[in-house]
Design a protein around this motif. Structure first.
Motif, PDB file in Angstrom:
ATOM      1  N   PRO A 104       0.828  -1.213   0.000  1.00  0.00           N
ATOM      2  CA  PRO A 104       0.000   0.000   0.000  1.00  0.00           C
ATOM      3  C   PRO A 104       0.857   1.256   0.000  1.00  0.00           C
ATOM      4  N   LYS A 105       0.353   2.295  -0.633  1.00  0.00           N
ATOM      5  CA  LYS A 105       1.079   3.572  -0.630  1.00  0.00           C
ATOM      6  C   LYS A 105       1.041   4.165   0.776  1.00  0.00           C
ATOM      7  N   LYS A 106       2.102   4.911   1.088  1.00  0.00           N
ATOM      8  CA  LYS A 106       2.232   5.449   2.452  1.00  0.00           C
ATOM      9  C   LYS A 106       1.931   6.949   2.494  1.00  0.00           C
ATOM     10  N   VAL A 107       1.167   7.324   3.510  1.00  0.00           N
ATOM     11  CA  VAL A 107       0.777   8.728   3.681  1.00  0.00           C
ATOM     12  C   VAL A 107       1.143   9.179   5.093  1.00  0.00           C
ATOM     13  N   LYS A 122       7.918  16.344  -3.725  1.00  0.00           N
ATOM     14  CA  LYS A 122       7.031  15.268  -3.287  1.00  0.00           C
ATOM     15  C   LYS A 122       5.571  15.661  -3.462  1.00  0.00           C
ATOM     16  N   LYS A 123       4.690  14.656  -3.447  1.00  0.00           N
ATOM     17  CA  LYS A 123       3.257  14.970  -3.428  1.00  0.00           C
ATOM     18  C   LYS A 123       2.901  15.488  -2.047  1.00  0.00           C
ATOM     19  N   VAL A 150      -3.114   9.803  -4.877  1.00  0.00           N
ATOM     20  CA  VAL A 150      -1.803   9.430  -4.295  1.00  0.00           C
ATOM     21  C   VAL A 150      -0.971   8.664  -5.320  1.00  0.00           C
ATOM     22  N   LEU A 187      -4.901   2.804   2.129  1.00  0.00           N
ATOM     23  CA  LEU A 187      -3.592   3.466   2.205  1.00  0.00           C
ATOM     24  C   LEU A 187      -3.018   3.234   3.600  1.00  0.00           C
ATOM     25  N   TYR A 225       7.358   8.236   2.448  1.00  0.00           N
ATOM     26  CA  TYR A 225       5.959   8.566   2.173  1.00  0.00           C
ATOM     27  C   TYR A 225       5.711   8.972   0.708  1.00  0.00           C
ATOM     28  N   ASP A 226       4.611   8.462   0.172  1.00  0.00           N
ATOM     29  CA  ASP A 226       4.208   8.830  -1.190  1.00  0.00           C
ATOM     30  C   ASP A 226       3.449  10.149  -1.201  1.00  0.00           C
TER      31      ASP A 226
END
Ligand SMILES: Cc1cc2nc3c(=O)[nH]c(=O)nc-3n(C[C@H](O)[C@H](O)[C@H](O)COP(=O)(O)O)c2cc1C
Length: 186
Positions: A2-5, A82-83, A186, A32, A50-51
């Motif tokens: 999973p993408k990291k936030v 970064k986003k 994301v 997420l 983190y994404d």
């Protein structure tokens, strides 16, 4: 994987904390991997995993909290590549909307969000101003005195005193809809 936030926030009266937690629940529901950090209590050393980084702050006299602002300052270089999404908790917005002070809302939006992004050379995928709380129990007594008359405006705008001295101007539907939109990006 999973993408990291990372959601990192600064708060004085608690709104930005519970808003951050609400955003986190939506993102987790979208599968997420989310970490929520109170910038004053925990120092983040590395944001490379983190994404997406979401930075939130409560507003007081048009100022971010020191902890949230310091995070932007410290990581400006990494964040600019970064986003990033930023949000603020504004107690004034709902009252200005009620009073139809459109220009002042735009001014606040620019000052609280756009100017901050420019200052730290960020290119956020989204910048948003949510509602906040008016908690007269937590205010420094001079603020409480000065803002006593604001209660009339808050109540006039249709917000009820949830418990003595506490009003909440947030629209959770708006917050959750924003979080869903962010999750998709994301
Ligand atoms: C003394 C004082 C000053 C404030 N100044 C502003 C302001 O300049 N702009 C605004 O939108 N809201 C203002 N507010 C309302 C706060 O934004 C609101 O309380 C919000 O919930 C703060 O975020 P926090 O709960 O995470 O600290 C002010 C509130 C207090 C008590």
């Amino acid at each position: 994987m999973p993408k990291k936030v990372l959601i990192i926030y600064g708060t004085r009266y608690g709104a930005t904390e519970s808003t951050s937690e609400g955003i986190a629940r939506v993102l987790q529901g979208e599968r997420l991997d989310v970490k929520v950090v109170n910038a004053k209590k925990e120092k983040v050393k590395d944001i490379s995993p983190y994404d997406l980084v979401i930075v939130g702050s409560g507003m007081q006299m048009a100022k971010w909290t020191g902890a949230a602002e310091n995070f932007l300052k410290k990581f400006q270089k990494e964040l600019s590549g970064k986003k990033v999404a930023i949000f603020v908790s504004s107690g004034a917005q709902a009252l200005l909307e009620y009073e139809e002070k459109t220009e002042e809302i735009e001014k606040a939006r620019k000052q609280y969000l756009e100017d901050k992004a420019t200052l730290y050379n960020l290119h956020p995928i989204s910048m948003v101003m949510f509602g906040g709380v008016w908690d007269y129990n937590k205010m420094f007594f001079l603020f409480r005195k000065t803002l006593e008359s604001t209660k009339q405006v808050i109540e006039g705008a249709g917000f009820k005193e949830i418990r003595p001295g506490f009003y909440d101007t947030r629209d959770w539907e708006v917050i959750r809809a924003w979080a869903r939109e962010i999750a998709a990006r994301v």
